[in-house]
Write a protein that holds these residues in place. Sequence first.
Motif, PDB file in Angstrom:
ATOM      1  N   SER A 235       0.794  -8.321  -3.260  1.00 34.10           N
ATOM      2  CA  SER A 235       1.544  -7.510  -4.211  1.00 34.10           C
ATOM      3  C   SER A 235       2.788  -7.009  -3.499  1.00 34.10           C
ATOM      4  O   SER A 235       2.738  -6.053  -2.730  1.00 34.10           O
ATOM      5  CB  SER A 235       0.683  -6.339  -4.696  1.00 34.10           C
ATOM      6  OG  SER A 235       1.427  -5.531  -5.580  1.00 34.10           O
TER       7      SER A 235
ATOM      8  N   GLU B  48      -3.306  -0.761  -0.387  1.00 36.01           N
ATOM      9  CA  GLU B  48      -1.950  -0.228  -0.254  1.00 36.01           C
ATOM     10  C   GLU B  48      -2.017   1.003   0.639  1.00 36.01           C
ATOM     11  O   GLU B  48      -2.450   2.066   0.217  1.00 36.01           O
ATOM     12  CB  GLU B  48      -1.413   0.149  -1.647  1.00 36.01           C
ATOM     13  CG  GLU B  48      -0.006   0.684  -1.629  1.00 36.01           C
ATOM     14  CD  GLU B  48       0.432   1.194  -2.993  1.00 36.01           C
ATOM     15  OE1 GLU B  48      -0.408   1.738  -3.732  1.00 36.01           O
ATOM     16  OE2 GLU B  48       1.616   1.049  -3.310  1.00 36.01           O
TER      17      GLU B  48
ATOM     18  N   HIS C 169      -5.804  -0.145  -7.055  1.00 36.21           N
ATOM     19  CA  HIS C 169      -5.275   0.025  -5.698  1.00 36.21           C
ATOM     20  C   HIS C 169      -6.235   0.880  -4.879  1.00 36.21           C
ATOM     21  O   HIS C 169      -6.755   1.879  -5.387  1.00 36.21           O
ATOM     22  CB  HIS C 169      -3.926   0.739  -5.722  1.00 36.21           C
ATOM     23  CG  HIS C 169      -2.844  -0.010  -6.437  1.00 36.21           C
ATOM     24  ND1 HIS C 169      -1.574   0.481  -6.573  1.00 36.21           N
ATOM     25  CD2 HIS C 169      -2.839  -1.225  -7.040  1.00 36.21           C
ATOM     26  CE1 HIS C 169      -0.827  -0.387  -7.236  1.00 36.21           C
ATOM     27  NE2 HIS C 169      -1.575  -1.424  -7.538  1.00 36.21           N
TER      28      HIS C 169
ATOM     29  N   ASN D 227      -1.074  -5.311  -0.557  1.00 35.96           N
ATOM     30  CA  ASN D 227       0.170  -4.667  -0.969  1.00 35.96           C
ATOM     31  C   ASN D 227       1.080  -4.609   0.257  1.00 35.96           C
ATOM     32  O   ASN D 227       0.675  -4.131   1.320  1.00 35.96           O
ATOM     33  CB  ASN D 227      -0.125  -3.260  -1.503  1.00 35.96           C
ATOM     34  CG  ASN D 227       1.125  -2.572  -2.018  1.00 35.96           C
ATOM     35  OD1 ASN D 227       2.006  -2.257  -1.242  1.00 35.96           O
ATOM     36  ND2 ASN D 227       1.188  -2.356  -3.319  1.00 35.96           N
TER      37      ASN D 227
END
Length: 278
Positions: free
Chosen positions: A40, A252, A208, A14
Amino acid sequence: MRDLSDDKSLLSLNTATVREQWNLREMVEGCLRHGIGGISPWRDKVQECGVDEAARLIADSGLAVSGLCRGGMFPAADAAGRRAALDDNRRAVDEAVALGAECLVLVVGGLPDGSRDIAGARQQVEDGIGALLEYSRPAGVPLAIEPLHPMYAADRACINTMAQANDVCDVLGDDGLGIALDVYHVWWDPDLAAEITRAGKERILAFHVCDWLVPTNDLLLDRGMPGDGVIDIRGIRGLVEGVGYDGHCEVEILSTRWWAEDPNLIMQTLIERHQSVV
Ligand code: ZN
């Protein structure tokens, strides 16, 4: 449960994780150099690069696009504000199409300015997602509602649990709609296992990971590298894979501490932790 001990292909970056160090091109090159299988992007990085160029860059790289971050922010104080939010969400859908993203992640929004009506905000979210589905379904972009930790209910997302996200899916239908499960936001929930079972494979569109640090020194920008905090990440992965999730593990990490580090060190650490604790 999948064996990730030797895997990098199921790891997705991410872009928030290295957003202060790299632009999108550097992120794509970094993923390729380190053998990471997915990316992402956040929309700021896509727009900085230009949507067409970003799409070409990522298509040429062969990286999977595990999601586009983010749409949402539906509630507003008046109809004009809600229309503007919906327009921006339609543009996000267009960008997700251009990038070949597997889903558009929705951070749904909190209270409009000056409001204390959280039930009303939640209704606006449901209405907003319903309106966006009319655009995203024909475009073929699944919308992934991301429940956020309740500490963000006022300013980022008034959907705070898997149960709430499942409820919205029940109301609006599963066609083109599901959930992005971020362990950071839902790890504490006593109903997590039951709500993952309720969501099932069909609804869990993204997974995530980062970690909850003790103490946490900033509500937004002090997230931990997997393994540095208190979340049983592998246990939660076991739950989502137990219902059939077979997508990427997207790392992330919004962290001022990690944003001060060498991004290549971060990539190496992500891989090690993906293999050892995710
Ligand atoms: Zn997330």
